[in-house]
Write an enzyme that holds these catalytic residues in place. Sequence first.
Site, PDB file in Angstrom:
ATOM      1  N   ASP A 165     -20.666  41.910   4.187  1.00 53.07           N
ATOM      2  CA  ASP A 165     -19.995  41.274   5.211  1.00 53.07           C
ATOM      3  C   ASP A 165     -20.669  41.488   6.507  1.00 53.07           C
ATOM      4  O   ASP A 165     -21.846  41.909   6.331  1.00 53.07           O
ATOM      5  CB  ASP A 165     -18.337  41.435   5.251  1.00 53.07           C
ATOM      6  CG  ASP A 165     -17.818  40.318   5.803  1.00 53.07           C
ATOM      7  OD1 ASP A 165     -18.012  39.991   7.153  1.00 53.07           O
ATOM      8  OD2 ASP A 165     -16.992  39.560   4.983  1.00 53.07           O
ATOM      9  N   HIS A 231     -14.673  40.504  11.267  1.00 50.41           N
ATOM     10  CA  HIS A 231     -14.841  39.821   9.970  1.00 50.41           C
ATOM     11  C   HIS A 231     -14.848  40.596   8.640  1.00 50.41           C
ATOM     12  O   HIS A 231     -13.980  40.617   7.621  1.00 50.41           O
ATOM     13  CB  HIS A 231     -15.991  38.909   9.799  1.00 50.41           C
ATOM     14  CG  HIS A 231     -16.013  37.947   8.723  1.00 50.41           C
ATOM     15  ND1 HIS A 231     -16.282  37.795   7.485  1.00 50.41           N
ATOM     16  CD2 HIS A 231     -15.669  36.510   8.907  1.00 50.41           C
ATOM     17  CE1 HIS A 231     -16.217  36.849   6.943  1.00 50.41           C
ATOM     18  NE2 HIS A 231     -15.633  35.939   7.757  1.00 50.41           N
ATOM     19  N   SER A 558     -13.174  32.467   3.875  1.00 51.19           N
ATOM     20  CA  SER A 558     -13.543  33.784   3.970  1.00 51.19           C
ATOM     21  C   SER A 558     -12.445  34.793   3.567  1.00 51.19           C
ATOM     22  O   SER A 558     -12.371  35.970   3.383  1.00 51.19           O
ATOM     23  CB  SER A 558     -14.074  34.345   5.364  1.00 51.19           C
ATOM     24  OG  SER A 558     -15.508  33.969   5.521  1.00 51.19           O
TER      25      SER A 558
END
Length: 789
Positions: A165, A231, A558
């Site tokens: 990531d 994220h 995601s």
Amino acid sequence: MDPPNPMRLPVLLPIRIAVFLLASLLVTTAVAHHDLGLHKNYLIIVRTPYEYDRNLFKDVSSWHASLLASVCDMAEEELDKDPSAMARLIYSYRHVVNGFAARLTEEEVRDMATRDWFVKAMPEKTYRLMTTHTPQMLALTSEASHGGLWKRSNMGEGIIIGVLDDGIRPGHPSFDATGMKPPPAKWKGRCDFNSSACNNKLIGARSFYESAKWKWQGIDDPVLPVSEGSHGTHTASTAAGAFVPGANVMGNGLGTASGMAPRAHIALYQVCFEDKGCDRDDILAALDDAVEEGVDVLSLSLGDDEAGDFAYDPIALGGYTAIMKGVFVSAAGGNMGPDPATVANEAPWLLTVAAATTDRRFVASVKLGNGVELDGESLFQPKDILGVHRPLVRDLSDGTCSDEKVLTPEHVGGKIVVCDAGGNLTSLEMGAALREGGAAGMVVITVEELGSVIQPKAHALPASQVTYSTGQKIRAYMNSTNNPTGELVFKGTMLGNRDSPVVAAFSSRGPSKQNQGILKPDITGPGVNIIAGVPKPAGLMTPPNPLAAKFDILSGTSMATPHLSGIAAVIKRAHPTWTPAAIKSALITTADTTDRSGKPIAAHNGSPANLLTVGAGFVNPMKALRPGLVYNLTATDYIPYLCGLRYSDAEINSIIHPLPPVSCAGMPAVEQKDLNYPSITAFLDQEPYVLNVSRVVTNVGRAKSVYVAKVEVPGELSVTVTPDTLRFKKVNQAKGFTVTIRPVGAPRKKGIAQGQLKWVSPENVVSSPILVSFKKFVQDNSTTAHLKH
Ligand SMILES: *[C@@H]1O[C@H](CO)[C@@H](O)[C@H](O)[C@H]1NC(C)=O
Ligand SMILES: *[C@@H]1O[C@H](CO)[C@@H](O)[C@H](O)[C@H]1NC(C)=O
Ligand SMILES: *[C@@H]1O[C@H](CO)[C@@H](O)[C@H](O)[C@H]1NC(C)=O
Ligand SMILES: *[C@@H]1O[C@H](CO)[C@@H](O)[C@H](O)[C@H]1NC(C)=O
Ligand SMILES: *[C@@H]1O[C@H](CO)[C@@H](O)[C@H](O)[C@H]1NC(C)=O
Ligand SMILES: *[C@@H]1O[C@H](CO)[C@@H](O)[C@H](O)[C@H]1NC(C)=O
């Protein structure tokens, strides 16, 4: 992303980074005097069985260096000085692919293409994180309670989840190691943060940027995998975050946050750089190391929307090596829906994940002057504005509340303004502009394309986001009276929404472009309005309380992917000997096909989601733990399958590396329909309009058990199963069967029909989706492109 803070340099500069530092210096000087910046990053695939000879080269990098040296003069020069510091070599891959990444000129690439060992040179490519680009908020509440599942599997204890990531925030409460045991002895990875930042929860953290740094400004050696963005922290904490009790959503919904496998370890591999993307060759390098370091599950919330050949896609290449080593790979299907054939990460050895809503809503209703109350959602729900009816007005420009000039106190002051989404401002920006203008509240009408799915935000003023159809009711009321009024009624966090899950509009749809005979996406997980850890929430319009400031709500495949990664970790902990394919089968054959009210799971537009939208259904972790039967596959089973897809030998060998090279000439190809996959796709597009599909199931449930086939298909299909009863005497016993599929009467010329094959025992129902298409999704010749090599 903020520039890396020099105070966070690792105390010990690891050897490999030191080597690369040296290499970079060399390249900088060499490039300066030798060429005019013509070098570019390439991934070079080397033909198997060309391999490095341990007698000639001390390691695989020196062999790759020697291949490079044979085509570029400068490389040779550097090689003489110091082979380990081969200036042009970016990465030398060991496991995932027979090849390397290097800085080359076009001329050198042309020269290379004449060599026997050369298969392909690919110019650099950027992959993307699979989050929707919605503005964000802050929040915290509990994830669905999977207490029973955790009890049986000890919450994924001892399992290592590798997350590729954009970085991670160490020290976040989700990565607290209280109660965590040390990682298993097999773990060979490392954590580049200081020793207080790494712990028994966050056991690995490294950054891969050797390729990215050539492409993007601001990536300076050495990079620490710290994310200022959200994220990586969000996905990692969704997969395996620790319990974080006692927080709330702006005063609502007290709860405990945790990942799906709260006792699993996290190893973060940074391959993405916020707002830039993820470099293909860095992804490949991270996968190369992750499989060697001992991860059990890989969670890949990234990909390429124009998913390419398996032979050249890092996630397909690295994913194959991973499953060969028993590592389960969960990958995002992408956010390019609802158009068909948009799904990414579609290799059959990956679990491809779609995204749907959860049963949680943050209800903010609009009560109209005529007494009608309509539900919407919002994350900012102040308690002190209740009970006041106010004028309901539209924005005086185009209705999108995007022209700040007309949002003046005299037009909006003290009123509730009804705005259409989709203008020049995001809904958060509209709210901020309206607050400036003195508005009392806001109603945002979601764009029609998003259907029934709302992604609520933490607005700057009291607000309600409503669906398009609810919005039309509000507009009709406003048209019906001269003095429309309304009131916002905040009801807080409500669980148990019976109209869930609903597949999001953004979730990418099948069919698969690379293998149309395999149903993709495989499965759907929670991916809308997911609350998980972040360094700090983005787009904040109201001051957070201290704990809420560490959580945020994001949407995307995601977010669905790490849910499946965490659940896979829990299954792996309960069944350590199962292959990745067996775990995938368990997830697919137990998925829910109906929502909480018992209706077929809907797509965003309210109609039932077809198999190409939802895959096998919405993950049911409890059932997946005890699937009864599994459709097993090993890594080598994909080889005759790849031959069937007409990949060339060279391409197959680069996919299956480091397995010994194979030739398709020596083996019967396996058709897509006959791969032992837990779903069935059949094309009834030509004479004789009848297909036999073969499958083998392995008993992983009760030793002595009897399963009876039950087929649920529409009347236009005839599906028979031979034999229709399977009697098992022991665990791990495998039994084959044939599914014969034909149309009833004359077949249609196009369209799809769908149903289920269920193997039913007193304890288990093992369901496989059956997708029948009366026309090929893509031209048969699309795979002949592989024959060019
Ligand atoms: C270790 O890293 C954490 C997080 O980056 C930081 O807050 C802390 O100050 C560091 N400690 C030392 C001793 O450098
Ligand atoms: C939105 O932006 C476009 C292009 O800048 C502009 O022409 C238009 O007037 C704007 N609309 C509003 C409502 O401000
Ligand atoms: C409300 O009135 C406007 C203007 O007459 C019209 O364009 C619109 O379609 C009406 N909306 C509804 C939902 O009736
Ligand atoms: C699947 O096949 C592999 C390889 O033959 C075997 O090790 C495994 O036990 C089988 N069953 C399951 C449930 O993984
Ligand atoms: C399909 O399978 C059935 C049942 O095993 C068998 O009788 C039939 O001959 C097969 N047909 C073809 C075309 O292979
Ligand atoms: C496949 O065939 C179609 C129509 O015959 C043609 O348009 C297309 O270019 C072909 N594709 C490839 C990859 O050869």
